[in-house]
Design an enzyme around this catalytic site. Structure first.
Site, PDB file in Angstrom:
ATOM      1  CG  ASP A  19      -4.948 -10.402   3.181  1.00  0.00           C
ATOM      2  OD1 ASP A  19      -4.552 -10.910   2.116  1.00  0.00           O
ATOM      3  OD2 ASP A  19      -4.716  -9.219   3.498  1.00  0.00           O
TER       4      ASP A  19
ATOM      5  CG  ASP B  66      -2.799  -8.547   0.555  1.00  0.00           C
ATOM      6  OD1 ASP B  66      -2.065  -8.926   1.476  1.00  0.00           O
ATOM      7  OD2 ASP B  66      -3.830  -7.857   0.738  1.00  0.00           O
TER       8      ASP B  66
ATOM      9  CG  HIS C 213      -6.450  -5.488   1.752  1.00  0.00           C
ATOM     10  ND1 HIS C 213      -5.886  -6.430   2.601  1.00  0.00           N
ATOM     11  CD2 HIS C 213      -7.568  -5.028   2.372  1.00  0.00           C
ATOM     12  CE1 HIS C 213      -6.635  -6.523   3.709  1.00  0.00           C
ATOM     13  NE2 HIS C 213      -7.662  -5.696   3.585  1.00  0.00           N
TER      14      HIS C 213
ATOM     15  CG  HIS D 103      -1.943  -1.088   1.219  1.00  0.00           C
ATOM     16  ND1 HIS D 103      -2.820  -1.299   0.169  1.00  0.00           N
ATOM     17  CD2 HIS D 103      -2.210  -2.061   2.130  1.00  0.00           C
ATOM     18  CE1 HIS D 103      -3.588  -2.355   0.451  1.00  0.00           C
ATOM     19  NE2 HIS D 103      -3.235  -2.838   1.623  1.00  0.00           N
TER      20      HIS D 103
END
Ligand code: OKP
Ligand code: ZN
Length: 333
Positions: A277, A188, A190, A154
């Site tokens: 995740d 991931d 996200h 991120h």
């Protein structure tokens, strides 16, 4: 298989997280047990040869990051304690302020990514882990697993957030770029907004990401299919958002689409941002991917036939994160 790992990550241990509930702070999901659980799982199965990263210095981060940004992150005032901003800049309006706390608000985009006095050691150790992995891939090792913590995908050139401070995968991709075109595949849960942003106008690094629909999942403001790159990088970014609850079959179908884009790009090597995740039991993610699916993901990625560096990103169920990583590396090897 080389496993790059340092226990310096234990120095970064944010206890609490603010997630929008003004009445209650929650236990922070990005905790040392995550990486320790992965290391324990690999060791107890005898998987990989553990190797310490070669240390890096602040200036080594400049291949990806803005100098003033990293110098703020890595040298907050002594005795400041835990630090985070209380005000966030909308940069179209913002001038860059002088005080360290206000300056954090200039560079930070969420309220969940605190900086503690010892965080810089962990941040640099994590970046060094990815960079050493990249050097090993350049030397002909594959696959290589960089057990990074804190995660990085991120973080952008001059911003941090989402439990990420500097972008480990992007630093590794830049290093591998010396050998030719590189693809970054981000699996991931996200969207890897920071990695996408770093390479958005580049035609030498392709970025593909499979993740939960940003309409309803962090980081909310990017990861949509119409983000395809810009300028020379037009066509070198590909996003595959998935509805919450997505299970193995649909997940793997999206992965296949991402992999065909990468195959067409024909990279010399692949960096894989691995978050576990997307796992069905993950306390942060809301997809429904099984443990067995992680092995199949590894298998399909291996079938590209390119050298692979795996960089650890998220994954928050400390009881299963080790098994998910093991399955993925099994499939890859
Ligand atoms: C980092 B990585 C949960 C809120 C989640 C931030 C998620 C950052 C994920 N209480 N918000 O991509 O796994
Ligand atoms: Zn994640």
């Amino acid at each position: 298989m080389h496993v790059i790992y340092t226990n310096e990550h234990n120095l970064h241990a944010p206890p609490l997280e603010y997630d929008g509930d003004l009445n209650r702070m929650k236990a922070h999901p990005e905790r040392p047990e995550r990486a320790n659980a992965i290391a324990d799982a690999l060791r107890s199965e005898g998987v990989g040869t553990f190797k310490d990263p070669t240390p890096i210095e602040e200036r080594d981060l400049h291949t990806v990051h803005d100098g003033a940004f990293v110098s703020l992150l890595l040298s907050l005032p002594d005795g400041a304690g835990a630090m985070g901003p209380d005000s966030f800049a909308l940069r179209r309006l913002a001038q860059k302020p002088r005080g360290p706390k206000s300056l954090l608000g200039y560079y930070c985009f969420d309220a969940q990514t605190p900086v503690y006095p010892d965080s810089p050691h962990a941040i640099l150790g994590s970046a060094a882990t990815a960079c050493t992995g990249a050097t090993d891939v350049l030397a002909g090792h594959t696959p290589v697993y960089a057990l990074c913590r804190p995660p990085g995908h991120h973080a952008g050139r001059d911003y941090y957030g989402g439990y990420c401070y500097v972008n480990n995968a992007a630093l590794a991709a830049r290093r591998i770029e010396a050998a030719g075109r590189v693809a970054v595949l981000d699996v991931d849960y996200h969207h890897g907004n920071g990695t996408q942003d770093v390479f958005y106008t580049s035609n030498s690094v392709y970025f593909a990401s499979v993740h939960a629909d940003p309409n309803v999942a962090y980081p909310f403001f990017s990861g949509y299919p119409d983000e395809t790159g810009a300028e020379a990088g037009e066509g070198c970014t590909a996003n595959y958002p998935l509805p919450l609850g997505t299970r193995d079959e649909e997940y793997l179908a999206a992965l296949d689409r991402a992999l065909s884009g990468i195959a067409r790009f024909d990279p010399a090597a692949l960096v894989c941002s691995l978050g576990t995740d997307a796992y069905e039991g993950d306390p942060v993610g809301k997809l429904s991917v099984s443990e067995a699916c992680f092995r199949e993901m590894g298998r399909r990625i291996a079938s590209l036939g390119r050298p692979v560096l795996v960089v650890q990103e998220g994954g928050y169920d400390v009881h299963t994160i080790g098994r998910c990583v093991l399955r993925f590396l099994e499939g890859l090897s």
